[in-house]
Design an enzyme around this catalytic site. Structure first.
Site, mmCIF file in Angstrom:
data_model
loop_
_atom_site.group_PDB
_atom_site.id
_atom_site.type_symbol
_atom_site.label_atom_id
_atom_site.label_comp_id
_atom_site.label_asym_id
_atom_site.label_seq_id
_atom_site.Cartn_x
_atom_site.Cartn_y
_atom_site.Cartn_z
ATOM 1 N N ASP A 1 9.784 -5.450 39.054
ATOM 2 C CA ASP A 1 10.019 -5.623 37.613
ATOM 3 C C ASP A 1 11.159 -6.593 37.305
ATOM 4 O OD1 ASP A 1 7.951 -3.918 37.153
ATOM 5 O OD2 ASP A 1 9.183 -2.192 36.607
ATOM 6 N N CYS B 1 -5.136 -4.761 34.518
ATOM 7 C CA CYS B 1 -3.969 -5.154 33.731
ATOM 8 C C CYS B 1 -3.535 -6.548 34.146
ATOM 9 C CB CYS B 1 -2.926 -4.060 33.918
ATOM 10 S SG CYS B 1 -1.303 -4.507 34.351
ATOM 11 N N LYS C 1 12.888 2.716 29.742
ATOM 12 C CA LYS C 1 11.496 2.938 29.337
ATOM 13 C C LYS C 1 10.746 3.740 30.397
ATOM 14 C CE LYS C 1 8.373 -0.500 30.132
ATOM 15 N NZ LYS C 1 7.212 -0.091 30.935
ATOM 16 N N ASN C 2 10.887 3.316 31.664
ATOM 17 C CA ASN C 2 10.070 3.932 32.711
ATOM 18 C C ASN C 2 10.567 5.304 33.146
ATOM 19 O OD1 ASN C 2 8.328 1.819 32.565
ATOM 20 N ND2 ASN C 2 9.064 0.776 34.401
ATOM 21 N N ARG D 1 -4.272 -2.371 39.686
ATOM 22 C CA ARG D 1 -3.566 -1.128 39.393
ATOM 23 C C ARG D 1 -4.492 0.105 39.339
ATOM 24 N NH1 ARG D 1 0.958 -1.990 34.993
ATOM 25 N NH2 ARG D 1 1.894 -0.282 36.155
ATOM 26 N N ARG E 1 7.533 -4.176 24.084
ATOM 27 C CA ARG E 1 7.162 -2.973 24.843
ATOM 28 C C ARG E 1 8.352 -2.436 25.635
ATOM 29 N NH1 ARG E 1 2.952 -3.819 28.899
ATOM 30 N NH2 ARG E 1 3.759 -1.759 29.302
HETATM 31 C C1 EPZ Z 1 5.449 1.739 37.789
HETATM 32 O O1 EPZ Z 1 4.068 1.454 37.658
HETATM 33 C C2 EPZ Z 1 6.132 1.109 36.605
HETATM 34 N N1 EPZ Z 1 5.621 1.700 35.374
HETATM 35 C C3 EPZ Z 1 5.923 -0.397 36.647
HETATM 36 O O2 EPZ Z 1 6.664 -0.963 35.577
HETATM 37 C C4 EPZ Z 1 6.442 -0.949 37.967
HETATM 38 O O3 EPZ Z 1 6.150 -2.326 38.059
HETATM 39 C C5 EPZ Z 1 5.805 -0.222 39.135
HETATM 40 O O4 EPZ Z 1 5.970 1.213 39.000
HETATM 41 C C6 EPZ Z 1 6.369 -0.617 40.487
HETATM 42 O O5 EPZ Z 1 7.732 -0.364 40.517
HETATM 43 C C7 EPZ Z 1 6.121 2.862 34.959
HETATM 44 O O6 EPZ Z 1 6.974 3.478 35.582
HETATM 45 C C8 EPZ Z 1 5.601 3.401 33.669
HETATM 46 P P1 EPZ Z 1 2.936 2.078 41.343
HETATM 47 P P2 EPZ Z 1 3.004 2.247 38.550
HETATM 48 O O7 EPZ Z 1 1.920 3.162 41.300
HETATM 49 O O8 EPZ Z 1 3.496 3.610 38.798
HETATM 50 C C9 EPZ Z 1 -0.630 0.738 44.233
HETATM 51 C C10 EPZ Z 1 7.105 -2.553 33.852
HETATM 52 O O9 EPZ Z 1 7.112 -3.798 33.715
HETATM 53 N N2 EPZ Z 1 -1.350 1.930 43.759
HETATM 54 O O10 EPZ Z 1 4.286 2.408 41.850
HETATM 55 O O11 EPZ Z 1 1.687 2.072 37.897
HETATM 56 C C11 EPZ Z 1 -0.439 -0.286 43.106
HETATM 57 O O12 EPZ Z 1 -1.565 -1.094 42.929
HETATM 58 C C12 EPZ Z 1 6.055 -1.907 34.704
HETATM 59 O O13 EPZ Z 1 7.902 -1.798 33.290
HETATM 60 C C13 EPZ Z 1 -2.578 2.256 44.307
HETATM 61 O O14 EPZ Z 1 -3.098 1.546 45.174
HETATM 62 O O15 EPZ Z 1 3.053 1.437 39.897
HETATM 63 C C14 EPZ Z 1 0.777 -1.024 43.591
HETATM 64 O O16 EPZ Z 1 0.389 -1.981 44.556
HETATM 65 C C15 EPZ Z 1 4.858 -2.667 35.008
HETATM 66 N N3 EPZ Z 1 -3.217 3.365 43.843
HETATM 67 C C16 EPZ Z 1 1.601 0.048 44.292
HETATM 68 O O17 EPZ Z 1 0.686 1.115 44.570
HETATM 69 C C17 EPZ Z 1 -2.664 4.189 42.910
HETATM 70 O O18 EPZ Z 1 -3.300 5.196 42.557
HETATM 71 C C18 EPZ Z 1 2.766 0.615 43.501
HETATM 72 O O19 EPZ Z 1 2.352 0.859 42.170
HETATM 73 C C19 EPZ Z 1 -1.412 3.870 42.376
HETATM 74 C C20 EPZ Z 1 -0.767 2.731 42.817
#
Ligand code: EPZ
Length: 422
Positions: free
Chosen positions: A307, A116, A22-23, A121, A401
């Protein structure tokens, strides 16, 4: 609304084939927006989230056709560059269209995703990065508005490696003028899949698999034919389900190298894991089925994936002795704990730490529980499969999902599981 019913206590046995990730599918689908033409994506899972993104692409003017496990996406005509709140609120990964739409159209308006179930996020890395690439980027009436005649290269440092942040900026930078360097970039395999697709479209990206990605901007891209990698989180979920039921089996069509930390933790707990080319086989080394407690700290790839945190916690409740979890990625990713407790689990939570007192392989009892997010739901499925008695999981739209043909795949492993109307 449908619920999932599980009659637990049956050791899962046999083989299960893993679907496309998916991701990885979501960013690759968004990348088709970068240039006009007919793209083909193969091994695309048919999930609620991929269907949501299809709706968004169609709303922008793309023509999308599913043929078996392939998506044919014609992005020749884009009617506008706006991703509405209606679509983004149902799936925050919709924000992935921001970079490609800006790079191609010079202007876009994408709804700001809200909070969320697993944490705040924010998307500041996405918007700040686009500003560094030369975009004027503002937040107005709940929307991210971004504009740039042509983006220019820049060196961008991520405070924390962000998966979709890296993906959005990668896509935007492919068409920028000059060189972009993304430092402390995410190294997740899904990012690698996107790099491969973008390079197949004519982009010039180097550093794939490392935390420094260098993008030499090009004037134009062309459509590509690309395959989505196997879903490592789905593969890990089935490994954990088989382990939790005291079963043994083979998880095929996956990439063992994408799950290094899970494999090590399962071995530490006492399971035998054999890695083959595209298969992970799981079994018990001796007659006795007992598991040692394990400590897990989630981290960006190649660390232990957030995840798969909830799913491993279900297994921890069945270990002999104590396990700990330190969730470092999201601030609210213990929603499954209260539901696991309803099944007899002994778990204490303090902020981002959890201590699980395992009660052995027969430690869980079936109960009615509620799914709260995608991965929390799959941890309840694992617990339900391992528990004695019946477990009813409500709100299973969360599971839909991210897990393709879940009931069929579990049934194929011998589980007694079905859907019912609530
Ligand atoms: C991706 O989300 C995945 N989603 C998530 O999968 C996964 O949990 C996550 O990466 C971590 O591996 C997809 O790929 C579509 P991040 P993403 O930006 O990209 C902080 C699932 O269950 N951050 O890597 O949104 C954030 O809060 C899902 O399939 C900021 O501070 O996650 C977190 O602490 C849920 N500012 C960390 O970075 C930003 O602008 C990493 O989040 C962006 C992120």
């Amino acid at each position: 609304m449908e619920k999932l019913v599980i009659e637990g206590g049956i050791p899962l046995q046999g083989e299960v084939k893993i679907s496309g990730a998916k991701n990885a599918a979501l960013p690759l689908m968004a990348a088709t927006l970068l240039c006009a033409g007919k793209h083909i994506l193969r091994n695309v899972p048919d999930l609620r989230d991929t269907r949501t993104l299809i709706r968004l692409l169609e709303n922008l003017g793309a023509v999308v056709e599913r043929k078996g496990d392939s998506l044919h996406i014609d992005t020749t005509v884009l009617e506008h560059g706006e991703a509405s709140y209606q679509l983004v609120k149902t799936m925050r990964a919709s924000v992935l269209v921001l970079g490609p739409l800006l790079a191609r159209l010079g202007k876009t308006r994408v709804s700001l995703p809200g909070g969320c179930a697993i944490g705040e996020r924010p998307v500041n890395f996405h918007t700040d990065g686009l500003r560094q690439l030369g975009a004027v980027c503002t937040i107005k009436e709940g929307y991210i508005e971004a504009e740039a005649e042509r983006l220019h290269g820049a060196t961008i440092y991520f405070d924390i490696p962000s998966v979709t942040g890296t993906e959005n900026l990668l896509m935007a930078a492919t068409l920028a003028k000059g060189m972009t360097v993304l430092k402390n970039a995410a190294r997740e395999p899904e990012v690698g899949n996107l790099v491969d697709m973008l390079n197949a479209m004519g982009a010039k990206i180097s550093g794939c698999g490392t935390d420094v990605l260098t993008i030499e901007g090009v004037a134009a891209l062309h459509p590509a034919d690309c395959r989505i990698i196997a879903d490592r989180i789905e593969a890990g979920t089935y490994l954990l389900a088989i382990a939790a039921t005291g079963g043994s089996g083979r998880v095929t069509g996956c990439c063992p190298a994408d799950l290094p930390s899970l494999v090590e933790k399962l071995r530490y707990a006492g399971l035998k894991i054999t890695e083959e080319a595209d298969t992970l086989a799981i079994s018990w080394p001796g007659q006795q089925q007992t598991l040692l407690g394990v400590d897990i700290k989630t981290a960006p790839f190649p660390g232990y994936p957030t995840d798969l945190q909830a799913q491993f916690m279900a297994l921890m409740t069945l270990c002999d002795g104590q396990s700990t979890v330190h969730e470092t990625i999201f601030e609210n990713r213990f929603m499954h704990v209260a539901e696991l407790r309803r099944m007899g689990a002994k778990i204490k939570v303090d902020g981002r730490f959890a201590v699980v007192s395992g009660q052995g392989m027969t430690g869980l009892r079936g109960a009615p529980v509620m799914a709260t997010d995608l991965r929390a739901s799959s941890s309840l499925v694992i617990a339900g499969l391992a528990a004695t008695g019946r477990t009813d999981i409500s709100r299973i739209y969360h599971l839909e999902r991210g897990y393709e043909n879940l009931v069929e795949k579990l049934t194929g492993l011998g589980a007694r599981v079905w859907k019912e109307q609530e």
